[in-house]
Design an enzyme around this catalytic site. Sequence first.
Site, PDB file in Angstrom:
ATOM      1  N   HIS A 151       0.837  -1.204   0.000  1.00  0.00           N
ATOM      2  CA  HIS A 151       0.000   0.000   0.000  1.00  0.00           C
ATOM      3  C   HIS A 151       0.872   1.254   0.000  1.00  0.00           C
ATOM      4  CE1 HIS A 151      -2.693   3.173   1.310  1.00  0.00           C
ATOM      5  NE2 HIS A 151      -1.973   3.325   2.394  1.00  0.00           N
TER       6      HIS A 151
ATOM      7  N   HIS B 279       4.335   7.161   5.532  1.00  0.00           N
ATOM      8  CA  HIS B 279       3.132   7.704   6.185  1.00  0.00           C
ATOM      9  C   HIS B 279       2.491   6.722   7.164  1.00  0.00           C
ATOM     10  CE1 HIS B 279       0.778   5.368   3.256  1.00  0.00           C
ATOM     11  NE2 HIS B 279      -0.292   5.636   3.991  1.00  0.00           N
ATOM     12  N   ASP B 280       2.713   5.415   6.977  1.00  0.00           N
ATOM     13  CA  ASP B 280       2.138   4.410   7.879  1.00  0.00           C
ATOM     14  C   ASP B 280       3.198   3.697   8.714  1.00  0.00           C
ATOM     15  OD1 ASP B 280      -0.521   4.789   7.389  1.00  0.00           O
ATOM     16  OD2 ASP B 280      -0.707   3.205   5.890  1.00  0.00           O
TER      17      ASP B 280
ATOM     18  N   ASP C  93      -2.507   9.185  -0.377  1.00  0.00           N
ATOM     19  CA  ASP C  93      -3.006   8.097   0.464  1.00  0.00           C
ATOM     20  C   ASP C  93      -4.497   7.870   0.225  1.00  0.00           C
ATOM     21  OD1 ASP C  93      -3.120   6.130   2.457  1.00  0.00           O
ATOM     22  OD2 ASP C  93      -3.453   7.602   4.036  1.00  0.00           O
TER      23      ASP C  93
ATOM     24  N   ARG D  52      13.868 -11.496  32.748  1.00  0.00           N
ATOM     25  CA  ARG D  52      13.708 -12.238  31.483  1.00  0.00           C
ATOM     26  C   ARG D  52      12.830 -11.467  30.493  1.00  0.00           C
ATOM     27  NH1 ARG D  52      15.389 -15.354  35.223  1.00  0.00           N
ATOM     28  NH2 ARG D  52      16.415 -17.369  34.819  1.00  0.00           N
TER      29      ARG D  52
END
Length: 479
Positions: A64, A112-113, A250, A415
């Site tokens: 995308h 952008h993402d 977008d 841990r």
Amino acid sequence: MNYLTKISTLRSQATSLNAADDLIQITESDRDRIIQSAAIRRLQQKTQVYPLETNAGVRSRLTHSLEVQQVGRTLSRLILAKLKRAGELDKFSLSGIETAFTNLVEMGCLMHDIGNPPFGHFGEETISQWLIENVDAAHRHSIKNGAGHTEFFYEVLLPDLCTFEGNAQGLRITHTLQNLNLTYSQLAAMMKYTRSSSDSKPCQEHPFYYRYKKPGFYYSEQELVFRLRKELDISKGCRFPLVYIMEAADDIAYCISDLEDAVDKGILSLRELQVCLKEVWSELDTNGNDYLPTIVNNACSQGSQFIVHLRSHLIKDLVEYAANRYLQNHRQVFDGVIDEPLIDGGSDQHLALRALKMIATRNIFNSPEKETPELRGHAALMGLMTIYRPLLELPREQFEAIAYNNDARLFIQQRLYHRLSKKYKAAYCQAIEKINKDIPSKDRNNDLEWYYRARLIIDYISGMTDQFVMTEYQKLSAI
């Protein structure tokens, strides 16, 4: 309007490239850093629409982003071409730096993402839900009988932590966690929203309502944003002009691709999609306009190539419309004050985009193919956050004994700490070193230590890929 005040060579850290180097070389350096970053590679295993998708033909967050990058390139080049035909490149100091302009847009689109968590926007809501339900109690447990819990914590840090936002996380990943040291211009080109996460969402009557719709940065990146605004002459609450191009790219890319993926997965047949497009258009259009139906009919005549022709026609029209809107509102766009997307304004193109979004909402986003794996992701994300909560409940001295001295007495927490990313742990240590130097108040210092500790856990879990979340939860919960 002088674009040389916006497109700058300045970075937060000095490099071998300096202000004497040309803008094209500097933006190419930014491009190299971005494309080679681990955060970009992780997008190939993060949700676009369908979580845990095994069909490689269906879009991931990376594919995308690549499509958005290409649309952004086409749109920026069209804007520059229109300015050149009008003889205005010199007027706006863009002559000779057209490649730098396009580079900033393309990489803003690619990034952008970058801050999106596993399972996309559903993951954002899940992480925010856990934080709202647990942050305050975990902090109280940590500082019990100790210093902390200041007014500053409640007014600034707590609201900041209780909203996970992919746009703000993207800035944090790029600058703080990956330390890409991008130019201020490149960072600004990805900042879609302009308010701090500690500020509340404004009412619809607010003049910055759209730009303040979501947080654009966390408290942890506040100083960076202040410097960026100063260096690029961006007023508070205003956008960088090239963000409007990224946002339009977008919107154009995802609305069409979501429908194409739905057809590929058999959620909608081509015939059903064609009917939906005409039906939704008839709901939205009150003037008897046949803009979208005409495009659909023309694409139908292409048989199995329907989607290809629909996509190419709409992208061409939407890009042209967005370019015209950019230039028609050039002063407002340059100043970052226009409080709506470029593809708005009640045009045929805007209406067509609304129709695509409505079809996706009604027919795709509530499908079992999407919702069932999201529920699995919700359980895994909530479970992982709870597993790591003991690190947030430790008093500061005990957590630092693990972080700095590898204290083995708290064997569970030790841990858990070992599993965290080395880069993210380094960012935590760097933040603590700074507050120890700059914040003499014991209470505020302790609250900030805990804030950056919480950010450490959020950074780690939100940075996971979809499948890694499932695998890690299974490992640690013995399911």
